[in-house]
Scaffold this motif. Structure first.
Motif, short mmCIF file in Angstrom:
data_model
loop_
_atom_site.label_atom_id
_atom_site.label_comp_id
_atom_site.label_asym_id
_atom_site.label_seq_id
_atom_site.Cartn_x
_atom_site.Cartn_y
_atom_site.Cartn_z
N TYR A 111 4.99 1.70 0.17
CA TYR A 111 5.59 2.49 1.24
C TYR A 111 6.55 3.55 0.67
O TYR A 111 7.63 3.81 1.19
N ILE A 114 -6.45 -4.59 1.74
CA ILE A 114 -6.55 -4.61 3.20
C ILE A 114 -7.29 -3.40 3.77
O ILE A 114 -7.05 -2.99 4.90
N SER A 143 4.49 -6.27 10.80
CA SER A 143 5.94 -6.24 10.97
C SER A 143 6.39 -6.33 12.42
O SER A 143 7.36 -7.02 12.74
N LYS A 170 0.85 -1.20 0.00
CA LYS A 170 0.00 0.00 0.00
C LYS A 170 0.89 1.25 0.00
O LYS A 170 2.10 1.15 0.18
N HIS A 202 -6.14 -7.41 13.00
CA HIS A 202 -4.97 -6.55 12.91
C HIS A 202 -4.53 -6.15 14.31
O HIS A 202 -5.35 -5.76 15.15
N GLY A 257 4.81 -5.42 6.05
CA GLY A 257 4.90 -4.10 5.44
C GLY A 257 6.27 -3.51 5.69
O GLY A 257 7.27 -3.93 5.07
N SER A 258 6.35 -2.61 6.64
CA SER A 258 7.58 -1.84 6.87
C SER A 258 8.84 -2.68 7.00
O SER A 258 9.90 -2.32 6.47
N ARG A 312 1.59 -10.59 7.37
CA ARG A 312 1.51 -9.45 6.45
C ARG A 312 2.69 -8.52 6.74
O ARG A 312 2.73 -7.82 7.75
C1 LIG Z 1 -0.46 -1.68 6.78
C2 LIG Z 1 -0.98 -2.97 7.21
C3 LIG Z 1 -0.10 -4.03 7.48
C4 LIG Z 1 1.39 -3.88 7.46
O1 LIG Z 1 1.81 -3.13 8.57
P1 LIG Z 1 3.37 -3.02 8.92
O2 LIG Z 1 3.39 -2.58 10.32
O3 LIG Z 1 3.95 -2.00 7.99
O4 LIG Z 1 3.94 -4.35 8.69
C5 LIG Z 1 -0.64 -5.26 7.79
N1 LIG Z 1 -1.98 -5.43 7.86
C6 LIG Z 1 -2.86 -4.44 7.62
C7 LIG Z 1 -4.30 -4.71 7.70
C8 LIG Z 1 -2.39 -3.18 7.31
O5 LIG Z 1 -3.24 -2.19 7.08
#
Ligand SMILES: *Cc1c(COP(=O)(O)O)cnc(C)c1O
Length: 398
Positions: free
Chosen positions: A46, A93, A221, A42, A179, A238-239, A236
């Motif tokens: 990043y 997401i 993360s 997303k 989440h 991300g960062s 999942r």
């Molecule tokens: C943004 C997001 C993530 C990833 O988050 P990070 O902390 O960057 O790993 C995972 N799940 C959902 C639903 C998110 O919105």
């Protein structure tokens, strides 16, 4: 010289997309081979740019890619078609708008959607029904049920609502998720709160009848390496996959590397014998030292490239010739002044010298952690701002 010479940008972020592959490999050390990885892309990956990141992300072997906006899925779908990729699944997401869902269906992107209320499920079902009639084909949208455990933004609270959603026509449940909200808190709160969320999730699931291949996923993360009990069937990432970390908070082994490895610019003017107490920058909020004359260097970075306008109040440094120098005065749109009075006399700063704002130079290092800490911002928030404003170039990291 070539008459069509194009000058390189003065201020750039050097990025190495291949580092993504290294990072995912390191994350697999923690997750093992059975847990799927969903690459979160997303916010234009990043801030790294989906276009450049698609290739390394797919080559890293992730099973899923998630994003939010259709402008992101449009690029992904085109890329998949051009490269004949059909083994990577797509997940949105955040709840889709009617228009987003419609575009995704018409173009057969096969984006799996997150659903967090019965009302939302019924709304989607109605949209799909209408589209199905218009297009003259059966349409089934795959969904992931999002369970409320502490985020309060898009999840089911009632088991009965989930059961009714499972009955909604045109929707097929392929995943169930929640989440995490509090892993960045100080211990022991992070652990207590995360355990409580996971327990709620497990309890919720125990009351449902789900097909065995429904993917359960929770970890982001902050949790995926440190709290193995959050890994379930998929994480999942991300960062962490882009290599940002707060004092090895996400990555205790310290093996993840930043894709954005250097934010740099250069010295464009050096001013010598600047009298004591000379005002520097707009509003004269800072002045040169009072005890003696100063030497200053002006560098080509400003708030136009994401450098904070009041950075001088937070004691920012930059690196020149491997040494730290403080910034002085309010940041202009495209320029910033550095106090180089204390430079090494046998290694004097010259016009054109490289200035590192974030990254390594010689033995010195300014991390994204350090930079964003000064602004009291999350690393992601901070470097998204910068990455969205500053040109990026691909350079292999050391
Ligand atoms: C943004 C997001 C993530 C990833 O988050 P990070 O902390 O960057 O790993 C995972 N799940 C959902 C639903 C998110 O919105």
């Amino acid at each position: 010289m070539d008459q069509n010479y194009v000058a390189p940008d003065a201020c750039v972020i050097e990025m190495d997309p291949e580092v993504y592959i290294h990072n995912i490999k390191e994350l697999r050390v923690s997750t093992g081979d059975k847990v799927k990885i969903c690459a979160v892309m997303k916010a234009d990956a990043y801030g790294h740019g989906i276009e450049v990141m698609m290739d390394p992300v797919v080559r890293s072997g992730v099973e899923y890619i998630s994003a939010i906006d259709n402008c992101e899925f449009r690029i992904m779908n085109k890329w998949f078609k051009e490269h004949n990729i059909n083994h990577v699944r797509l997940l949105r997401i955040a709840p889709a708008t009617k228009e987003e869902l419609t575009e995704s269906i018409i173009n057969q992107w096969d984006v799996e959607e997150v659903v967090g209320s019965l009302e939302q499920a019924q709304y989607y079902s109605k949209i799909i029904n209408e589209l199905s009639q218009k297009l003259g084909r059966e349409i089934i949208v795959k969904i992931h049920l999002n369970i409320e455990t502490a985020m309060g933004r898009m999840g089911f609270r009632k088991v009965s609502d989930v059961k009714l959603t499972q009955e909604v026509t045109n929707l097929k449940v392929v995943g169930i998720m929640t989440h995490l909200a509090r892993e960045y808190e100080a211990p022991p709160n992070d652990e207590i709160a995360t355990r409580a969320q996971v327990d709620l999730f497990i309890d919720f699931i125990s009351q449902l009848t789900l097909e065995s291949n429904v993917i359960k996923h929770v970890a982001n993360s902050a949790a995926l390496v440190k709290k193995k009990y959050t890994q379930f069937d998929m994480v999942r990432a991300g960062s962490i996959a882009y290599g940002e970390d707060k004092d090895q908070f996400q990555d205790p082994r310290g093996v993840i590397k930043p894709i954005f490895h250097k934010w740099r610019t250069s010295v464009v003017i050096i001013l010598r014998d600047v009298p004591p107490n000379s005002p520097i920058g707009y509003n004269g909020i800072q002045r040169t030292r009072s005890d003696k004359d100063s030497t200053t260097a002006t560098i080509r970075v400003g708030y136009d490239y994401g450098f904070p306008q009041y950075g001088c109040l937070n004691k920012h440094f930059v690196l020149i010739r491997g040494k730290r120098f403080p910034i002085i005065g309010k940041t202009s749109m495209n320029m910033l002044v550095i106090d180089i009075t204390d430079q090494d006399l046998d290694n004097q700063i010259q016009l054109g010298d490289e200035v590192v704002i974030v990254g390594k130079q010689g033995k010195e290092y300014i991390s994204w952690d350090e930079f964003s800490d000064k602004q009291k911002k999350g690393i992601t928030e901070q470097y998204l701002e910068i990455a969205n404003q500053c040109p990026k170039i691909i350079v292999q990291s050391e």
